[in-house]
Scaffold this active site. Structure first.
Site, short mmCIF file in Angstrom:
data_model
loop_
_atom_site.label_atom_id
_atom_site.label_comp_id
_atom_site.label_asym_id
_atom_site.label_seq_id
_atom_site.Cartn_x
_atom_site.Cartn_y
_atom_site.Cartn_z
N PRO A 79 0.83 -1.21 0.00
CA PRO A 79 0.00 0.00 0.00
C PRO A 79 0.86 1.26 0.00
CG PRO A 79 -0.73 -1.56 1.67
CD PRO A 79 0.59 -2.05 1.17
N CYS A 80 0.44 2.26 -0.74
CA CYS A 80 1.15 3.54 -0.73
C CYS A 80 0.12 4.66 -0.73
CB CYS A 80 2.08 3.66 -1.93
SG CYS A 80 1.36 3.21 -3.49
N GLN A 81 0.24 5.61 0.19
CA GLN A 81 -0.81 6.60 0.40
C GLN A 81 -0.30 8.03 0.45
OE1 GLN A 81 -2.63 5.46 4.07
NE2 GLN A 81 -2.82 3.33 3.50
#
Length: 416
Positions: A79-81
């Site tokens: 995940p990358c936010q």
């Protein structure tokens, strides 16, 4: 051999296996997901730990590899936010630390090939800068990245669902680069083809409290149903066959909708949005929208928005979600609707994973061989764990100490 990082219940792992890779290790922080992965992949070593606490040496030791022995593929969808201030590297944003951990393990494990999977949104707006930074980081580690990168839609790879995902892949300098797979279907599989041989779960009283019941299946409606029921050796692709009960309907616990909700579902036209729940009603002749996971307990524990069945006035079951995602019928999810639906919504559809893994296999020095061994699936209790019992199984502290809404570890009948 392959390593699956951020493995979840194992959608990507299954596609890798079907393409001919031996998935020897999987890393997954959620102990409930890790239990389900262990059940379906009994030969895989699962590390139910935060990826920050896992080293390349740990993985090699776990699977019995020396530092000289090579790993063909490391895959995962970190995940990358994060967003960045001007001049700040996006990879340095604390919210993107999982991507940095993915890169760290690529560096430590030195696989011949890598595969990085993520949401389409990573290609647009501010996230595009992050994607370019990620590619540069992979190149710095000595990998050539296949360009141009591609967003693939599962509906063109034998999945009755519109689901777009970004895939980055590449190889060490000096190794052959893979090519992105070409679509395998010009006419998508329909919801009717995917679900037509499954019974209405509400015909079975047993499914009020249980997620499984004995059932004699009719003939499948087409090749898709036959494939997911594994009616031929070819349906297993290059993967291991499993011993499983073909006369049992699983992951089909019922939902207790109100009469008012059922009436609204009946009045909603196929292919349109029901006005109160905002759920899509499937069309028999169409495909599903993107199946989503809902949220985990740390973000409110909201249930996955399961679509409405095209024929019956109810939301689809977890097994029906699995059919729309390309999971074969032997593959089991957690027995509860909340965990089971979340495991599907967070996973890569196996047929899409198979297509891209096959492209990597074709570029490698290996030719896949069909294994003769038939695997016995894991302990069924692994499919029934709560957060506390799953954590106890792995010998870890529960990663989530408190639920923000009612406890979803227990099966519940939720009215729409």
């Amino acid at each position: 051999m392959a390593i699956d990082l951020f493995a979840g219940a194992g959608g990507l792992s299954l596609g890798l296996e079907q393409a001919g890779f031996d998935v020897v290790a999987a890393v997954e922080i959620d102990p409930i997901h890790a239990c389900v992965h262990q059940y379906n992949f009994p030969q895989c070593h699962v590390l139910a730990q935060p990826i920050e606490k896992v080293s390349g040496k740990d993985i090699r030791t776990l699977v019995g590899l020396t530092s000289e022995q090579s790993i063909e593929l490391v895959a995962g969808g970190a995940p990358c936010q994060g967003f960045s201030l001007i001049g700040q590297r996006l990879l340095d944003d604390p919210r993107n630390h999982l991507v940095k951990e993915y890169l760290r393990l690529i560096k430590e494990l030195e696989p011949t090939y890598f595969l990085f999977e993520n949401v389409k949104g990573l290609t647009a707006g501010k996230h595009r800068q992050f994607l370019e930074e990620l590619i540069r980081s992979l190149e710095t580690l000595g990998y050539r990245v296949v360009q141009p990168w591609q967003v693939l839609n599962a509906k063109f790879f034998g999945v009755p669902q519109s689901r777009e995902r970004l895939f980055l892949m590449g190889a060490k300098e000096g190794e052959a680069l893979p090519h992105y797979p070409v679509p395998t279907t010009s006419q998508p599989i329909t919801c009717g083809e995917a679900l037509g041989d499954l019974p209405d779960a509400e015909l079975f009283r047993e499914l009020i409290d249980s997620d499984e019941v004995d059932f004699i299946y009719p003939q499948p409606l087409g090749n898709y149903g036959a494939m997911l029921r594994c009616l031929s050796r070819e349906a297993w692709q290059w993967g291991y066959q499993r011993q499983w009960d073909r006369e049992k309907l699983t992951n089909s616990i019922r939902t207790n909708h109100s009469d008012r909700a059922r009436q609204r579902f009946l009045e909603t036209a196929p292919g349109s949005i029901e006005k109160v729940s905002r759920f899509l009603k499937l069309s028999r002749h169409g495909i599903a929208n993107t199946l989503r996971a809902g949220t985990d307990a740390a973000r409110g524990a909201f249930t996955s928005p399961r679509p409405i069945h095209y024929q019956f006035p109810r939301c689809i079951t977890v097994r029906e979600m699995a059919r729309l995602h390309g999971f074969p019928d032997w593959f089991r999810l957690h027995r509860t609707k909340w965990h089971g639906a979340r495991q599907i919504g967070n996973s890569v559809p196996p047929p899409l994973a198979y297509a891209i893994a096959s492209a990597i296999m074709a570029a490698s020095r290996y030719t896949p061989q069909r294994p003769n061994q038939v695997l016995t699936l894991g302990d069924p209790q692994l499919l029934k764990t709560t957060m506390s019992t799953a954590s106890h199984y792995w010998g870890i502290e529960p990663p989530i100490q408190k639920r923000n809404r009612r406890n979803r570890d227990l099966p519940a009948h939720r009215s729409a």
